[in-house]
Motif scaffolding. Structure first.
Motif, mmCIF file in Angstrom:
data_model
loop_
_atom_site.group_PDB
_atom_site.id
_atom_site.type_symbol
_atom_site.label_atom_id
_atom_site.label_comp_id
_atom_site.label_asym_id
_atom_site.label_seq_id
_atom_site.Cartn_x
_atom_site.Cartn_y
_atom_site.Cartn_z
ATOM 1 N N VAL A 12 0.567 -1.714 0.025
ATOM 2 C CA VAL A 12 0.130 0.127 0.202
ATOM 3 C C VAL A 12 0.852 1.523 0.339
ATOM 4 C CG1 VAL A 12 -2.177 -1.635 0.710
ATOM 5 C CG2 VAL A 12 -0.107 0.006 2.614
ATOM 6 N N ALA A 13 2.463 1.216 -0.216
ATOM 7 C CA ALA A 13 3.007 2.080 -0.148
ATOM 8 C C ALA A 13 2.821 2.952 -2.061
ATOM 9 C CB ALA A 13 4.297 1.825 0.089
ATOM 10 N N GLY A 14 2.607 2.676 -2.695
ATOM 11 C CA GLY A 14 1.486 3.774 -4.001
ATOM 12 C C GLY A 14 1.317 4.815 -3.548
ATOM 13 N N MET A 15 1.410 6.080 -4.698
ATOM 14 C CA MET A 15 0.839 7.371 -3.832
ATOM 15 C C MET A 15 -0.773 7.884 -4.660
ATOM 16 S SD MET A 15 4.536 9.211 -5.237
ATOM 17 C CE MET A 15 4.549 8.437 -6.338
ATOM 18 N N GLY A 16 -0.681 6.867 -5.078
ATOM 19 C CA GLY A 16 -2.192 6.973 -5.542
ATOM 20 C C GLY A 16 -2.770 8.555 -6.176
ATOM 21 N N THR A 17 -1.643 8.180 -7.131
ATOM 22 C CA THR A 17 -1.811 9.950 -7.873
ATOM 23 C C THR A 17 -3.096 9.911 -8.532
ATOM 24 O OG1 THR A 17 -0.566 9.172 -9.641
ATOM 25 C CG2 THR A 17 0.859 10.525 -7.530
ATOM 26 N N ARG A 18 -4.159 9.017 -9.210
ATOM 27 C CA ARG A 18 -4.876 9.068 -9.233
ATOM 28 C C ARG A 18 -6.136 9.596 -9.113
ATOM 29 N NH1 ARG A 18 -5.675 3.530 -12.676
ATOM 30 N NH2 ARG A 18 -4.044 2.863 -10.270
ATOM 31 N N PHE A 19 -6.400 9.336 -7.659
ATOM 32 C CA PHE A 19 -7.370 10.021 -6.332
ATOM 33 C C PHE A 19 -6.857 11.641 -5.658
ATOM 34 C CE2 PHE A 19 -8.886 5.829 -7.079
ATOM 35 C CZ PHE A 19 -10.616 6.200 -7.227
ATOM 36 N N PRO A 27 -4.891 8.092 2.732
ATOM 37 C CA PRO A 27 -4.057 7.377 1.965
ATOM 38 C C PRO A 27 -5.427 6.314 1.676
ATOM 39 C CG PRO A 27 -3.633 7.213 4.214
ATOM 40 C CD PRO A 27 -4.681 7.765 4.266
ATOM 41 N N LYS A 28 -5.299 6.299 -0.066
ATOM 42 C CA LYS A 28 -6.061 5.360 -0.837
ATOM 43 C C LYS A 28 -6.989 4.234 -0.577
ATOM 44 C CE LYS A 28 -4.564 2.787 -4.618
ATOM 45 N NZ LYS A 28 -4.563 2.843 -5.960
ATOM 46 N N GLU A 29 -6.234 3.491 0.209
ATOM 47 C CA GLU A 29 -7.053 2.499 1.108
ATOM 48 C C GLU A 29 -8.063 2.313 1.869
ATOM 49 O OE1 GLU A 29 -3.634 3.214 1.113
ATOM 50 O OE2 GLU A 29 -3.698 2.256 -0.729
ATOM 51 N N ILE A 30 -8.090 4.450 3.010
ATOM 52 C CA ILE A 30 -8.686 4.257 3.420
ATOM 53 C C ILE A 30 -9.867 4.853 2.705
ATOM 54 C CG2 ILE A 30 -9.395 5.904 5.517
ATOM 55 C CD1 ILE A 30 -7.325 3.392 5.968
ATOM 56 N N ARG A 105 8.379 -0.371 5.626
ATOM 57 C CA ARG A 105 8.565 0.612 4.570
ATOM 58 C C ARG A 105 8.751 1.112 3.361
ATOM 59 N NH1 ARG A 105 5.159 5.739 6.342
ATOM 60 N NH2 ARG A 105 6.479 7.062 8.074
ATOM 61 N N GLN A 106 8.465 0.855 2.319
ATOM 62 C CA GLN A 106 9.146 1.364 1.469
ATOM 63 C C GLN A 106 9.529 3.131 1.080
ATOM 64 O OE1 GLN A 106 6.500 1.137 -1.873
ATOM 65 N NE2 GLN A 106 8.247 0.097 -3.469
ATOM 66 N N HIS A 107 10.516 2.636 1.300
ATOM 67 C CA HIS A 107 10.993 4.407 1.366
ATOM 68 C C HIS A 107 11.221 4.177 0.089
ATOM 69 C CE1 HIS A 107 13.060 2.558 5.342
ATOM 70 N NE2 HIS A 107 12.573 3.646 5.609
ATOM 71 N N ARG A 108 10.663 4.444 -1.464
ATOM 72 C CA ARG A 108 11.316 5.290 -2.199
ATOM 73 C C ARG A 108 9.692 4.381 -3.150
ATOM 74 N NH1 ARG A 108 16.385 5.781 -5.312
ATOM 75 N NH2 ARG A 108 14.938 6.469 -6.998
ATOM 76 N N ALA A 109 8.878 4.859 -4.076
ATOM 77 C CA ALA A 109 8.106 4.034 -4.641
ATOM 78 C C ALA A 109 8.717 3.454 -6.175
ATOM 79 C CB ALA A 109 6.561 4.808 -4.781
ATOM 80 N N LEU A 110 9.394 1.760 -5.731
ATOM 81 C CA LEU A 110 10.367 1.734 -7.135
ATOM 82 C C LEU A 110 9.771 0.783 -7.642
ATOM 83 C CD1 LEU A 110 14.131 1.255 -5.266
ATOM 84 C CD2 LEU A 110 12.836 3.453 -7.406
ATOM 85 N N GLY A 111 7.823 0.324 -7.471
ATOM 86 C CA GLY A 111 7.058 -0.277 -8.030
ATOM 87 C C GLY A 111 7.019 -1.791 -7.228
ATOM 88 N N LEU A 112 5.945 -2.317 -7.411
ATOM 89 C CA LEU A 112 4.905 -3.660 -6.797
ATOM 90 C C LEU A 112 6.307 -4.142 -6.631
ATOM 91 C CD1 LEU A 112 2.933 -4.923 -5.877
ATOM 92 C CD2 LEU A 112 2.360 -5.237 -7.653
ATOM 93 N N GLY A 113 6.966 -4.734 -7.322
ATOM 94 C CA GLY A 113 7.714 -6.042 -7.003
ATOM 95 C C GLY A 113 8.362 -5.259 -6.049
ATOM 96 N N HIS A 114 8.988 -4.052 -5.928
ATOM 97 C CA HIS A 114 10.071 -3.760 -5.013
ATOM 98 C C HIS A 114 9.552 -3.564 -3.944
ATOM 99 C CE1 HIS A 114 11.807 -0.522 -2.649
ATOM 100 N NE2 HIS A 114 12.953 -1.148 -3.012
ATOM 101 N N ALA A 115 8.240 -3.254 -3.659
ATOM 102 C CA ALA A 115 7.675 -3.042 -2.524
ATOM 103 C C ALA A 115 6.704 -4.478 -1.573
ATOM 104 C CB ALA A 115 5.665 -3.303 -2.967
ATOM 105 N N VAL A 116 7.488 -5.943 -2.327
ATOM 106 C CA VAL A 116 6.895 -7.177 -1.939
ATOM 107 C C VAL A 116 8.185 -7.239 -1.457
ATOM 108 C CG1 VAL A 116 6.468 -9.934 -2.871
ATOM 109 C CG2 VAL A 116 5.371 -8.395 -3.431
ATOM 110 N N LEU A 132 -3.604 -7.062 -3.382
ATOM 111 C CA LEU A 132 -3.534 -5.545 -3.368
ATOM 112 C C LEU A 132 -4.549 -5.205 -3.639
ATOM 113 C CD1 LEU A 132 -1.993 -5.155 -7.008
ATOM 114 C CD2 LEU A 132 -1.514 -5.128 -4.725
ATOM 115 N N PRO A 133 -4.944 -4.115 -2.186
ATOM 116 C CA PRO A 133 -6.064 -3.443 -1.623
ATOM 117 C C PRO A 133 -7.271 -2.827 -3.022
ATOM 118 C CG PRO A 133 -5.117 -3.233 -0.188
ATOM 119 C CD PRO A 133 -4.108 -3.060 -1.699
ATOM 120 N N ASP A 134 -6.753 -2.552 -3.660
ATOM 121 C CA ASP A 134 -7.196 -1.604 -4.735
ATOM 122 C C ASP A 134 -8.327 -2.493 -5.907
ATOM 123 O OD1 ASP A 134 -5.155 -1.463 -5.573
ATOM 124 O OD2 ASP A 134 -4.388 0.256 -6.288
#
Ligand code: UTP
Length: 297
Positions: A12-19, A27-30, A105-116, A132-134
């Protein structure tokens, strides 16, 4: 005997820019479908599939998510005083057992693979789920439970797959099918975001996975893929043809892409129409606006 899947990662570390601007501080997930945050649907689905450890990969600005799962004794006491037992039950359903939930924590949004990959030390040497909760899935049997049951037969890696029309393929990872066995397919390859002409099938990967620890080893070795991000799809595809080969699972249910505004609105209507307390009023309203639309044509 296969090891049971008891751990799930929720990236859930993405920035959710579409919202934006909402996601500037929420947070988008909330964000809520009717009255439940997206993340509650994801947790309920995981619990139904037998998950006991819930690992959230978060980032700056997501503290509302951590608060959401905490007990709120003041609110509970207030509801008890007012004999609002139904609300108290709803509230208690959101509390997580101590130690069941972890935040990385994922310190930088480097992608889903990196988050996992950020959660690798909490997974160690076990199969694990990724949710992916979205991607919210309405289903009689929750999607991850269906997958866990299928995984008990197949082992390996399993990705949730959904049929999409060719012109939509470029929004997904698409499966190159080897053997089609009905709800389970084995795969030759996975193509990330293909054009309609390049798509090897109409089966697209959506946000539910059961993965072996070898995917984490693959991520260890990986550099960034499409779009400069570390893609989870690439790390899964690297297991094809090994002992941990990859299966797609055609789940039964309806998936809503709540990471997009249109998908979120559709899910809101669908979940509201499924509720006894809201259905009639909403239906009447939808019929009214349809009439107005027709009259204006
Ligand atoms: P999305 O591609 O939907 O990205 O990520 P996003 O940042 O959440 O949303 P937009 O596109 O800016 O609106 C899919 C999932 O992967 C997670 C996201 O939180 C989401 O659950 N993710 C993505 C991470 O955890 N880390 C990343 O670096 C990228």
């Amino acid at each position: 005997m296969r090891k049971k899947v008891t751990k799930a990662i929720f990236p859930v570390a993405g920035m959710g820019t579409r919202f934006l601007p909402a996601t500037k501080s929420v947070p988008k997930e909330i964000m809520t479908l009717v009255d439940r945050p997206l993340v509650q649907y994801a947790i309920d689905e995981a619990r139904a599939a037998g998950i006991k450890e819930f690992i959230f990969v978060t980032s700056r600005g997501k503290s509302a998510l951590e608060d959401y799962f905490d007990h709120n004794p003041v609110l509970e006491q207030e509801l008890r005083k007012k004999n609002k037992d139904d609300l108290l039950d709803i509230l208690k359903g959101t509390n997580m057992e101590s130690g069941a939930i972890a935040y990385i924590r994922q310190h930088r949004a480097l992608g889903l693979g990196h988050a996992v990959w950020c959660a690798r030390r909490l997974i160690a040497n076990e199969p694990f789920a990724v949710i992916l909760p979205d991607d919210v899935i309405a289903a009689e049997t929750p999607c991850l439970k269906q997958m866990v049951e299928a995984y008990e037969e197949t082992g390996g890696n399993m990705v949730a797959a959904m049929e999409v029309p060719p012109e939509k393929a470029s929004a997904y990872g698409v499966l190159d099918i080897k053997d089609d066995m009905g709800s389970i397919v084995s795969v030759n390859g996975m193509v990330e975001k293909p054009s309609a002409e390049e798509a090897p099938s109409n089966l697209a990967v959506i946000g539910r996975y059961i993965l072996t620890p070898s995917v984490l080893s693959n991520l260890n070795k990986m550099k960034s893929g499409a779009g400069g991000e570390i893609q989870l799809t690439d790390a899964i595809a690297a297991d094809i043809g090994t002992d941990n080969t990859v299966y797609g699972y055609r789940f039964r249910g309806q998936r809503f892409d709540c990471g997009s505004k249109a998908g979120f609105l559709q899910a809101t209507v669908a979940f509201a129409l499924a509720r006894d307390d809201l259905r009639d009023d909403l239906m009447r309203y939808l019929e009214d606006i349809q009439q107005i639309g027709k009259a204006a044509e």
